[in-house]
Design a protein around this motif. Structure first.
Motif, mmCIF file in Angstrom:
data_model
loop_
_atom_site.group_PDB
_atom_site.id
_atom_site.type_symbol
_atom_site.label_atom_id
_atom_site.label_comp_id
_atom_site.label_asym_id
_atom_site.label_seq_id
_atom_site.Cartn_x
_atom_site.Cartn_y
_atom_site.Cartn_z
ATOM 1 N N VAL A 23 0.891 -1.161 0.000
ATOM 2 C CA VAL A 23 0.000 0.000 0.000
ATOM 3 C C VAL A 23 0.923 1.204 0.000
ATOM 4 N N ALA A 24 0.701 2.140 -0.909
ATOM 5 C CA ALA A 24 1.522 3.355 -0.922
ATOM 6 C C ALA A 24 0.631 4.562 -0.697
ATOM 7 N N CYS A 25 1.169 5.516 0.045
ATOM 8 C CA CYS A 25 0.481 6.791 0.215
ATOM 9 C C CYS A 25 1.539 7.810 0.621
ATOM 10 N N ARG A 26 1.179 9.111 0.530
ATOM 11 C CA ARG A 26 2.203 10.117 0.811
ATOM 12 C C ARG A 26 2.643 10.103 2.272
ATOM 13 N N CYS A 27 1.704 9.920 3.196
ATOM 14 C CA CYS A 27 2.089 10.091 4.604
ATOM 15 C C CYS A 27 2.831 8.894 5.184
ATOM 16 N N PHE A 28 2.531 7.679 4.765
ATOM 17 C CA PHE A 28 3.214 6.507 5.345
ATOM 18 C C PHE A 28 4.282 5.941 4.422
ATOM 19 N N GLY A 29 4.332 6.416 3.182
ATOM 20 C CA GLY A 29 5.326 5.913 2.229
ATOM 21 C C GLY A 29 4.876 4.615 1.577
ATOM 22 N N TYR A 30 5.867 3.819 1.189
ATOM 23 C CA TYR A 30 5.629 2.559 0.463
ATOM 24 C C TYR A 30 5.670 1.444 1.504
ATOM 25 N N LEU A 31 4.490 0.907 1.843
ATOM 26 C CA LEU A 31 4.388 -0.099 2.907
ATOM 27 C C LEU A 31 4.283 -1.477 2.266
ATOM 28 N N ARG A 32 5.357 -2.236 2.321
ATOM 29 C CA ARG A 32 5.358 -3.572 1.712
ATOM 30 C C ARG A 32 4.647 -4.562 2.640
ATOM 31 N N ILE A 33 3.918 -5.475 2.047
ATOM 32 C CA ILE A 33 3.250 -6.533 2.820
ATOM 33 C C ILE A 33 3.680 -7.853 2.179
ATOM 34 N N PRO A 34 4.458 -8.670 2.894
ATOM 35 C CA PRO A 34 5.115 -9.830 2.267
ATOM 36 C C PRO A 34 4.176 -10.869 1.671
ATOM 37 N N TYR A 35 2.978 -11.032 2.235
ATOM 38 C CA TYR A 35 2.058 -12.030 1.672
ATOM 39 C C TYR A 35 0.710 -11.380 1.377
ATOM 40 N N LEU A 36 0.345 -11.415 0.098
ATOM 41 C CA LEU A 36 -0.989 -10.899 -0.248
ATOM 42 C C LEU A 36 -1.768 -11.861 -1.123
ATOM 43 N N LYS A 37 -1.147 -12.990 -1.470
ATOM 44 C CA LYS A 37 -1.890 -14.005 -2.248
ATOM 45 C C LYS A 37 -1.196 -15.343 -2.044
ATOM 46 N N PRO A 38 -1.891 -16.425 -2.356
ATOM 47 C CA PRO A 38 -1.246 -17.742 -2.237
ATOM 48 C C PRO A 38 -0.194 -17.911 -3.331
ATOM 49 N N ALA A 39 0.879 -18.621 -3.043
ATOM 50 C CA ALA A 39 1.929 -18.853 -4.040
ATOM 51 C C ALA A 39 1.373 -19.647 -5.215
ATOM 52 N N GLY A 40 1.862 -19.328 -6.403
ATOM 53 C CA GLY A 40 1.465 -20.080 -7.598
ATOM 54 C C GLY A 40 0.308 -19.440 -8.354
ATOM 55 N N LEU A 41 -0.318 -18.440 -7.759
ATOM 56 C CA LEU A 41 -1.481 -17.811 -8.386
ATOM 57 C C LEU A 41 -1.035 -16.653 -9.293
ATOM 58 N N ASP A 42 -1.516 -16.632 -10.538
ATOM 59 C CA ASP A 42 -1.072 -15.557 -11.445
ATOM 60 C C ASP A 42 -2.086 -14.412 -11.487
ATOM 61 N N ILE A 43 -2.672 -14.135 -10.339
ATOM 62 C CA ILE A 43 -3.646 -13.036 -10.273
ATOM 63 C C ILE A 43 -3.108 -11.926 -9.381
ATOM 64 N N GLY A 44 -3.035 -10.735 -9.946
ATOM 65 C CA GLY A 44 -2.574 -9.576 -9.193
ATOM 66 C C GLY A 44 -2.963 -8.338 -9.967
ATOM 67 N N GLY A 45 -2.728 -7.173 -9.402
ATOM 68 C CA GLY A 45 -3.086 -5.953 -10.118
ATOM 69 C C GLY A 45 -2.877 -4.736 -9.245
ATOM 70 N N ARG A 46 -3.332 -3.616 -9.756
ATOM 71 C CA ARG A 46 -3.137 -2.330 -9.061
ATOM 72 C C ARG A 46 -4.444 -1.552 -9.013
ATOM 73 N N VAL A 47 -4.652 -0.878 -7.894
ATOM 74 C CA VAL A 47 -5.784 0.044 -7.781
ATOM 75 C C VAL A 47 -5.256 1.373 -7.252
ATOM 76 N N PHE A 48 -5.616 2.467 -7.920
ATOM 77 C CA PHE A 48 -5.303 3.810 -7.415
ATOM 78 C C PHE A 48 -6.588 4.383 -6.845
ATOM 79 N N ILE A 49 -6.537 4.768 -5.578
ATOM 80 C CA ILE A 49 -7.712 5.357 -4.931
ATOM 81 C C ILE A 49 -7.554 6.870 -5.023
ATOM 82 N N VAL A 50 -8.504 7.515 -5.696
ATOM 83 C CA VAL A 50 -8.305 8.932 -6.029
ATOM 84 C C VAL A 50 -9.469 9.801 -5.564
ATOM 85 N N ARG A 51 -9.137 11.048 -5.222
ATOM 86 C CA ARG A 51 -10.181 12.012 -4.889
ATOM 87 C C ARG A 51 -10.679 12.637 -6.194
ATOM 88 N N ALA A 52 -11.809 13.330 -6.101
ATOM 89 C CA ALA A 52 -12.386 13.948 -7.304
ATOM 90 C C ALA A 52 -11.361 14.868 -7.947
#
Ligand code: PML
Length: 299
Positions: A228-257
């Motif tokens: 998760v990245a944001c200006r105030c906390f920086g680039y926060l890595r999270i070592p596990y976000l999906k099961p190994a072997g799965l080819d599903i991933g992506g990006r979402v940008f959460i934006v204000r108007a």
């Protein structure tokens, strides 16, 4: 905690970056590869990468990118696009990368809960976190054509145009920044392309004031880390976000108007070179990090 100073227009105080000291022009080099035809015709995304380099680095860079396209664990592409463009020196923005912190978690379920907690710290409704995680985790592994990021409205959690995704382009680490980061990341066994490229991308996205947060995990089957990245906390890595072997991933940008066309133009066209590196912090347990973190409702 590191707060990224706004450096959109200020020239770098330290390293000038490649090309600035000797006035040699810089080039944007972009690679994207797909299987089953070009992305825009529904090809399945295999690989993509971005560099900004001086003329003398063009040949080796093209070779490296071609090799990457042809040796990716996601498959063998039958479409490879390599694009080179000279950049106008006055158009380039110079900036610092976000700080990097790894929040340790036990498994991907816990990792996904941590995403929600971080987004709530930013003042976002829990439905926005849930929608973000659902978008990435339910992306079809055969989803053809989609290889960019989704844009999500921070208030409503609604998907914004273009629903097929936006690819962030024209950003890179200056050589001096790459070496600085390599030295820092090596201490934690993290000096790899996934981290360096994702950090450059997230740092560019966060330069735009309409960006509130980015959530990402890899679609490479054996790379299970995300952030998760944001200006105030920086680039926060999270070592596990999906099961190994799965080819599903992506990006979402959460934006204000915002003016969406101007936002998309920034993400895709504005060249950004990172000439300074913020600190890479030692890993910390997510609960300890959260206990010490001051809530930053930015939305
Ligand atoms: C990717 O390479 O597809 C995304 C990688 C996200 C996480 C990189 C990291 O380990 O910090």
């Amino acid at each position: 905690m590191y707060e990224l100073a706004s450096k959109l227009t200020r020239p770098p105080s330290l390293s000038p970056g490649p090309g600035r000291e000797n006035h040699s022009p810089l080039f944007s080099v972009r690679m994207r590869a797909a299987e089953g035809g070009p992305h825009e015709d529904g090809g399945r995304h295999i690989s993509g990468a971005e560099r900004i380099v001086p003329a003398v680095q063009l040949n080796p860079t093209l070779e490296q990118l071609l090799k990457r396209a042809q040796s990716h664990e996601r498959g063998a592409p039958d479409f490879i696009n390599l694009r080179i463009e000279q950049l106008k020196p006055e158009a380039i923005q110079y900036a610092s990368t976000l700080s990097v912190t790894t929040l340790t978690v036990q498994d991907y379920q816990e990792g996904r809960q941590v995403i929600n907690l971080i987004l709530e710290e930013l003042g976002l409704k829990s439905t926005v976190g849930a929608r973000t995680i659902s978008l990435i985790s339910n992306k079809s592994s055969t989803d053809r054509g989609l290889y960019g990021a989704w844009l999500l409205d921070a208030g409503t959690g609604r998907l914004l145009e273009p629903v097929r995704g936006v690819r962030v382009s024209r950003m890179d680490l200056a050589e001096i920044t790459r070496s600085d980061l390599a030295a820092q990341l090596t201490q934690f066994g993290l000096n790899n392309n996934h981290v360096l490229e994702a950090l450059a991308l997230a740092s560019k996205v966060m330069l735009h004031p309409a960006s509130i947060a980015e959530v990402c995990w890899s679609d490479d089957p054996h790379y299970v880390t995300g952030y998760v990245a944001c200006r105030c906390f920086g680039y926060l890595r999270i070592p596990y976000l999906k099961p190994a072997g799965l080819d599903i991933g992506g990006r979402v940008f959460i934006v204000r108007a915002t003016d969406l066309n101007q936002y998309l133009h920034f993400l895709t066209d504005q060249p950004v070179l990172f000439t300074e590196a913020a600190p890479v912090n030692p890993p910390v347990n997510w609960a300890d990090w959260l206990a010490k973190t001051r809530r930053r409702p930015v939305y």
